[in-house]
Structure formats: C-alpha cells, structure tokens
Scaffold this motif. Structure first.
Motif, PDB file in Angstrom:
ATOM      1  N   CYS A  59       0.845  -1.190   0.000  1.00  0.00           N
ATOM      2  CA  CYS A  59       0.000   0.000   0.000  1.00  0.00           C
ATOM      3  C   CYS A  59       0.884   1.245   0.000  1.00  0.00           C
ATOM      4  O   CYS A  59       1.810   1.359   0.804  1.00  0.00           O
ATOM      5  CB  CYS A  59      -0.903  -0.030   1.238  1.00  0.00           C
ATOM      6  N   CYS A  68      -0.013   3.226   3.695  1.00  0.00           N
ATOM      7  CA  CYS A  68       0.362   2.689   5.015  1.00  0.00           C
ATOM      8  C   CYS A  68       1.531   1.709   4.925  1.00  0.00           C
ATOM      9  O   CYS A  68       2.097   1.329   5.952  1.00  0.00           O
ATOM     10  CB  CYS A  68      -0.840   2.028   5.700  1.00  0.00           C
ATOM     11  N   CYS A  75      -4.363  -0.472   0.058  1.00  0.00           N
ATOM     12  CA  CYS A  75      -5.273  -1.417   0.686  1.00  0.00           C
ATOM     13  C   CYS A  75      -6.664  -0.771   0.730  1.00  0.00           C
ATOM     14  O   CYS A  75      -6.789   0.439   0.529  1.00  0.00           O
ATOM     15  CB  CYS A  75      -4.773  -1.788   2.090  1.00  0.00           C
ATOM     16  N   CYS A  87      -7.204   2.363   3.091  1.00  0.00           N
ATOM     17  CA  CYS A  87      -6.493   3.561   2.609  1.00  0.00           C
ATOM     18  C   CYS A  87      -7.140   4.078   1.327  1.00  0.00           C
ATOM     19  O   CYS A  87      -7.209   5.286   1.102  1.00  0.00           O
ATOM     20  CB  CYS A  87      -5.016   3.268   2.365  1.00  0.00           C
TER      21      CYS A  87
END
Ligand SMILES: [Zn+2]
Length: 133
Positions: free
Chosen positions: A94, A97, A115, A118
């Motif tokens: 991701c 994050c 992800c 997010c």
C-alpha cells in the motif's frame, strides 16, 4: 518487502501489460469512432507517438476530452503506475500505510496501489469519487 513471489510478480506484470495494451487499443478505437475535427487531429498525433513512450502516450490521452477516454486514461495511469511498482519491487504494498495489499484484492484489481481502508480514505479526500475498488 512484498509478500509476492517472483512468479506472482511476473504474472501480475503480464496481466498489467495486457491491460495496458487493451486500454490503449480501446482509447484508440474511441478516438477513431469520432469523425469530428478534434478526433481527427488527435488521431494524427497518435500515429506519430512512440507506443513505448509511456509518458507521451498518457500526455496524449489526457488531452482527449471524451468521458470514456478519460476513464480509460485514468485506469491506464493506474496500470502504468503499477508496472513501475513491479519494476522497483514495491508492487503489492500500500502506498499510504506500507502494509501488504491482500492478495485477493490484487487478483481482482491488479492496478490497486492501496489497501481497501487507505483507498476509501483517499477517495474521501478526493471528494468521494469512486475509482477502482
Ligand atoms: Zn493502506
């Protein structure tokens, strides 16, 4: 580190490249269907492009003001970004994050760069515009 094996990465890269080719063909078709002057001018430009010059291709498509083309162009940008991430080995992580993107999500959307949580936050920031989930 990516949770994906070299073999998985190669498979995703192949899918992304196929998608990229399909999108460029679709965009081209959409332009070819347009018989107005604007479409014809764009067509001439397209013929002069080096198909391996990603930047030139996406700059070109960005100039096209046709809704379907704009959608395809957005996806093409995602696909190209994902291919760059395969190349620099950050694919599958991701961008926000840094966690591994679940395998099932990548299978469904190989161009995913975030992800799901997010992605939802990013879309809320972008004003609720739904992109590929
Ligand atoms: Zn995330």
């Amino acid at each position: 580190m990516s949770q994906l094996s070299k073999k998985d990465l190669d498979a995703f890269a192949r899918r992304l490249q196929e998608r990229r080719r399909a999108l460029i063909a679709e965009i081209r078709q959409e332009i070819e269907d347009g018989e107005d002057e604007h479409s014809m001018a764009l067509r001439d430009q397209f013929d002069d492009l080096d198909p391996h010059d990603d930047r030139a291709v996406s700059d070109w498509v960005r100039e096209v003001g046709i809704a379907q083309v704009v959608r395809d162009t957005r996806e093409l940008d995602d696909v190209e970004a994902a291919l760059l991430r395969v190349a620099d080995k950050s694919y599958g992580m991701c961008v926000d994050c840094g966690e591994a993107i679940p395998r099932a999500r990548l299978d469904a959307t190989p161009s995913a760069v975030r992800c799901v949580p997010c992605q939802e936050k990013a879309e809320a920031r972008a004003g609720g515009v739904k992109t590929s989930l």
